[in-house]
Design an enzyme around this catalytic site. Structure first.
Site, PDB file in Angstrom:
ATOM      1  CB  CYS A 233      -0.810   0.042   1.144  1.00  0.00           C
ATOM      2  SG  CYS A 233      -2.076  -1.264   1.090  1.00  0.00           S
ATOM      3  CG  ASN A 367       0.140  -3.168  -3.771  1.00  0.00           C
ATOM      4  OD1 ASN A 367       0.273  -4.138  -3.830  1.00  0.00           O
ATOM      5  ND2 ASN A 367      -0.658  -2.789  -2.576  1.00  0.00           N
ATOM      6  CD  GLU A 368      -4.364  -5.840  -1.673  1.00  0.00           C
ATOM      7  OE1 GLU A 368      -3.873  -6.761  -1.110  1.00  0.00           O
ATOM      8  OE2 GLU A 368      -4.569  -4.964  -0.754  1.00  0.00           O
TER       9      GLU A 368
HETATM   10  O1  AHR Z   1       1.150  -6.792   3.340  1.00  0.00           O
HETATM   11  C1  AHR Z   1       0.466  -5.627   4.003  1.00  0.00           C
HETATM   12  C2  AHR Z   1      -0.228  -5.225   3.027  1.00  0.00           C
HETATM   13  O2  AHR Z   1      -1.362  -6.060   2.700  1.00  0.00           O
HETATM   14  C3  AHR Z   1       0.144  -4.681   1.818  1.00  0.00           C
HETATM   15  O3  AHR Z   1       0.577  -3.347   1.923  1.00  0.00           O
HETATM   16  C4  AHR Z   1      -1.283  -4.622   0.628  1.00  0.00           C
HETATM   17  O4  AHR Z   1      -0.871  -4.994  -0.449  1.00  0.00           O
HETATM   18  C5  AHR Z   1      -1.973  -5.861   1.150  1.00  0.00           C
HETATM   19  O5  AHR Z   1      -3.243  -5.204   1.662  1.00  0.00           O
END
Ligand code: AHR
Length: 643
Positions: A233, A367-368
């Site tokens: 994140c 990222n996510e």
């Molecule tokens: O690994 C912790 C968090 O988990 C990371 O920052 C994110 O990609 C996921 O939500």
């Protein structure tokens, strides 16, 4: 006889409880696709003080006085002021001004508390540096620098004599006479002439490229095939202003502008008010580290979205037609990593000390992220990158969950967009891991390949202490699941546990793979599971079956196997999640199996490693005969290397 009887009963009991299994190693059937050297890796994010206060060995907190609370981390006395006129570093313009108090009995000075104290060791040396200038050119300012223990007893000291009114770097090396986990660094003005100071720094001399040697070693010992960075994140930021911008993290460390750490104030009840990113550990250092530990670098860049979990305000998202600077960042990053030293960004890398390219082959975009907000933005990135750099493989996201609407949406669009990899994240219960060892057996083989980029088994623990969630129960479930990763190594090309590091003094997220404080490193049972797979990854997939079926938890037994064409060895992984031992008869056409070199990890479900007992759960190595069966104790991860 009275003594022998219970023993006989016990032996009979054990024999009855030991299940016999007949497993076949299908040695003739190498499954074509080799196992990717990237298969087992690590994911680094600056969470839990993983960078500043962790891997980055700088011991001074707020060394450049750039925290919004300018003297956070410092105790000041006398006349200490904050200024920005004629700064030493334009992107970190604040500095401290120490002024004569007006009386020789009243002192001016400041003391740094470090990241949860300064961890000092007897016999070790520490490299101090500071930028300073006297207030009146020609009038010498004197600054006393002292390393102290927690009670303010002086352990080492030196006096700086500053005569010039121009910013100059001064250095000193301290030798520490005792071991002290709660040391301090303090400075006191000795002269009537005042002094300006900036970028106050202390590193243990045994650092590696500015990184903590013990933590680098823990990474190297994992034998990672990939290193994904810098998050997580923190790439996104809660708002785009605080997103990770790699260009701010290269060049002289003194002039890398400070950024808020996105985990500073994210979790209610888990305050991390001194959590910022100095970027002393930046993209150049990440690439160097990858080289050092033999891992392929996988940097990730912002796709123009802040953290979608925390920021639902679409007005904060970069409009699709305004992504150009973000796409340029990705292009420039490729040039920084791989470009010739004559190119603009290649020359930055060369000036930093690495004329040769870093050989980056894979890049994450976002990222996510999930939904149309993501795919609409990813598309223009891909268009440009495909044209300019067809050699770079792209990782796309399937969102934060391992299934569901967003996950399916992500996968469908990654297929359409033809990203090489899809990053999947799963933070789930141990039960989930045990029941999902078959997850990839029926995945479509025609689309992108899988990057299991963030995963960890999360056990429930209320009011937990450091490391309790890194218990053996979780590690065992992960190992069982990983046999499914290995069985599907034609599809699953990269994997990583997450998060990687955690400072035991202050964490935002647990469980984590490696815990530490200023003096110790704790390798968790989960670490050893990762290591047991990564240290012996094999080169080719092999089938291991019972009654022609893969072992996916029948009576608690999971198994996978590989062949190593370099060592000419078979690698068999057996994960016995049942309570009773299981005796494995291993056969294979044309094989004579006599002994195996084994590594076994066994503990009680709630056992974990801690600062006090870091070696409670560790693998045990031995040679074992296998011709008459190999016994795998209950709740054990066993890796057998067979010549
Ligand atoms: O690994 C912790 C968090 O988990 C990371 O920052 C994110 O990609 C996921 O939500």
């Amino acid at each position: 006889m009275r003594r022998i009887l219970p023993l006989l009963i016990l032996i009979a009991h054990c024999t009855l409880l030991t299940a016999q299994r007949q497993l076949t190693l299908e040695v003739g059937k190498r499954l074509g696709t080799p196992i990717a050297p990237t298969m087992y890796g690590v994911f680094f994010e600056d969470i839990n003080y993983a960078a500043d206060g962790g891997l980055y060995a700088e011991m001074v907190e707020n060394r450049s006085f750039e925290f919004p609370q300018a003297f956070q981390g410092w105790d000041v006395m006398g006349r200490v002021e904050l200024h920005t006129e004629r700064p030493a570093f334009d992107r970190n313009p604040h500095y401290a001004s120490l002024l004569f108090s007006g009386h020789h009995c009243a002192h001016t000075g400041m003391q740094n508390r470090g990241f949860f104290g300064f961890g000092l060791r007897e016999g070790m040396t520490y490299d101090f540096s500071v930028y300073a200038r006297t207030h009146e050119a020609g009038k010498e300012a004197q600054l006393l620098i002292e390393l102290t223990d927690r009670y303010q007893n002086v352990l080492a000291s030196t006096t700086l004599h500053v005569k010039t009114g121009e910013w100059t770097r001064y250095t000193a090396t301290f030798s520490c006479p005792i071991t002290e986990a709660q040391g301090r660094l303090r400075m006191r003005l000795l002269s009537e002439a005042g002094i300006d100071i900036d970028h106050v720094s202390l590193f243990p001399t045994d650092n590696w490229q500015g990184l903590r040697a013990d933590l680098v070693q823990a990474l190297a010992d994992l034998h990672p095939g990939i290193f994904r960075f810098p998050g997580g994140c923190i790439i996104e930021g809660t708002t785009l202003e605080t997103r990770y911008q790699w260009k701010n993290t290269v060049g002289p460390a003194e002039n890398r502008p400070l950024n808020l750490n996105r985990w500073n104030n994210t979790f209610e009840g888990r305050y991390a008010p001194n959590y910022y990113q100095s970027y002393g550990l930046g993209f150049y250092e990440y690439f160097l580290l990858c080289e050092k530990i033999g891992a392929s670098p996988i940097p990730v860049v912002s796709v123009g979205l802040p953290c979608q979990f925390h920021n639902h305000d679409e007005a904060d998202y970069v409009p699709v037609d305004q992504l150009q600077p973000y796409i340029q960042d990705a292009l420039d990053l490729i040039e920084f990593a791989n470009g010739d030293a004559s190119t603009p960004w290649g020359s930055v890398r060369a000036q930093m000390g690495h004329p040769a390219p870093f050989g980056m082959r894979i890049l994450g975009i976002g990222n996510e992220q999930w939904g149309p907000a993501y795919t609409d933005r990813l598309e223009p990135f891909l268009k440009v990158l495909r044209a300019a750099h067809p050699e770079i493989e792209i990782v796309g996201s399937s969102g934060p969950f391992p299934e569901g609407e967003d996950f399916d949406y992500g996968w469908n669009h990654m297929r359409r967009l033809k990203t090489e990899y899809v990053d999947e994240h799963y933070y789930q219960s141990p039960e989930w891991f045990l029941t999902h060892a078959t997850r990839y057996d029926s995945y479509d083989r025609k689309g992108p390949r899988v990057f299991a980029g963030e995963y960890a088994a999360h056990v429930e623990r209320e009011g937990h202490q450091p490391m309790v969630k890194n218990c053996f129960e979780a590690a065992l479930a992960e190992a069982a699941f990983m046999t499914g990763l290995e069985r599907n190594a034609d599809l699953v090309r990269m994997t990583a546990y997450a998060p990687l590091f955690c400072n035991a003094n202050a964490w935002q997220w647990d469980p984590d793979l490696i815990w530490f404080d200023n003096m110790h490193v704790v390798r968790t049972p989960n670490y050893y599971v990762q290591q047991l797979f990564a240290a012996h990854p094999g080169t080719h997939m092999l089938r291991i079956t019972e009654n022609k079926q893969p072992l996916t938890g029948q009576d608690g037994l999971y198994a996978s196997a590989a062949y190593d064409a370099n060592d000419k060895t078979y690698i068999v992984r057996l994960v016995n999640t049942a309570e009773q031992p299981q005796t494995i008869m291993l056969t294979g056409k044309g094989l004579t199996l006599s002994t195996a070199h084994t590594y076994a990890l066994h503990a009680e479900p709630h056992d974990y490693n801690s600062l006090a007992q870091p070696l409670r759960v560790v693998p045990k190595e031995s040679d074992q005969p296998v011709s008459n069966g190999l016994t795998v104790p209950g709740q054990t991860v066993m890796v057998c290397i067979i010549k």
